[in-house]
Design an enzyme around this catalytic site. Structure first.
Site, mmCIF file in Angstrom:
data_model
loop_
_atom_site.group_PDB
_atom_site.id
_atom_site.type_symbol
_atom_site.label_atom_id
_atom_site.label_comp_id
_atom_site.label_asym_id
_atom_site.label_seq_id
_atom_site.Cartn_x
_atom_site.Cartn_y
_atom_site.Cartn_z
ATOM 1 N N CYS A 1 -14.673 30.327 -59.640
ATOM 2 C CA CYS A 1 -13.502 30.769 -58.891
ATOM 3 C C CYS A 1 -13.730 30.317 -57.443
ATOM 4 O O CYS A 1 -14.546 30.895 -56.726
ATOM 5 C CB CYS A 1 -13.398 32.287 -59.005
ATOM 6 S SG CYS A 1 -11.957 32.983 -58.217
ATOM 7 N N CYS B 1 -18.654 19.063 -45.846
ATOM 8 C CA CYS B 1 -19.565 17.909 -45.792
ATOM 9 C C CYS B 1 -19.151 16.731 -46.670
ATOM 10 O O CYS B 1 -19.767 15.672 -46.611
ATOM 11 C CB CYS B 1 -20.986 18.336 -46.150
ATOM 12 S SG CYS B 1 -21.242 18.649 -47.912
ATOM 13 N N CYS C 1 -24.687 21.312 -48.095
ATOM 14 C CA CYS C 1 -24.606 21.889 -46.748
ATOM 15 C C CYS C 1 -24.703 23.410 -46.715
ATOM 16 O O CYS C 1 -24.717 24.010 -45.649
ATOM 17 C CB CYS C 1 -23.338 21.428 -46.037
ATOM 18 S SG CYS C 1 -21.800 22.133 -46.685
#
Length: 132
Positions: free
Chosen positions: A119, A51, A97
């Site tokens: 991570c 997004c 999103c």
């Protein structure tokens, strides 16, 4: 949860590569040490590949030698959503999103200001280099 960017599954499949879709929309994990940004030192901003929301800055990226890009803090605390999975595992999603980004771990002893390691899958990110 309702997100600012919501699309039908068919649209996500059409807009993302199969690898991007697997990680971002199905919470898969890319193989370690092969991601585009694992060893990148480019100065800039990392955004959600799905997004475009700004998620991390290069100045919070550090060498964790875990096989994926690691950051010690998101660009903005509202940029990511944290979903507890197990007592030691917390999923990181894009707050705009809902796409899967990776996981965050705490207390591993890295010499970072937050003692956290976000991570993050390279394939879930897009790096916008800083203009010089």
């Amino acid at each position: 949860m309702a997100y600012d960017v919501e699309k039908p599954d068919e649209q996500w499949r059409a807009e993302l590569t199969p690898g991007e879709y697997a990680v971002l929309r199905q919470a898969a994990t890319e193989a370690p040490f092969v991601g585009e940004y694992t060893n990148t030192k480019t100065v800039g901003t990392y955004s959600c590949r799905a997004c475009g929301a700004e998620l991390f800055r290069s100045d919070t990226k550090f060498e964790s030698h875990c096989g994926w890009p690691s950051f010690y803090d998101p660009k903005d605390t509202d940029a990511v959503e944290l979903i507890p999975e197990t007592p030691t595992s917390t999923e990181v999603r894009c707050a705009r999103c809902g796409s899967h980004l990776g996981h965050v771990f705490e207390g591993e002893g890295y010499p970072t200001p937050t003692d956290q390691r976000y991570c993050i899958n390279s394939i879930s990110l897009r790096l916008e280099p800083e203009k010089s």
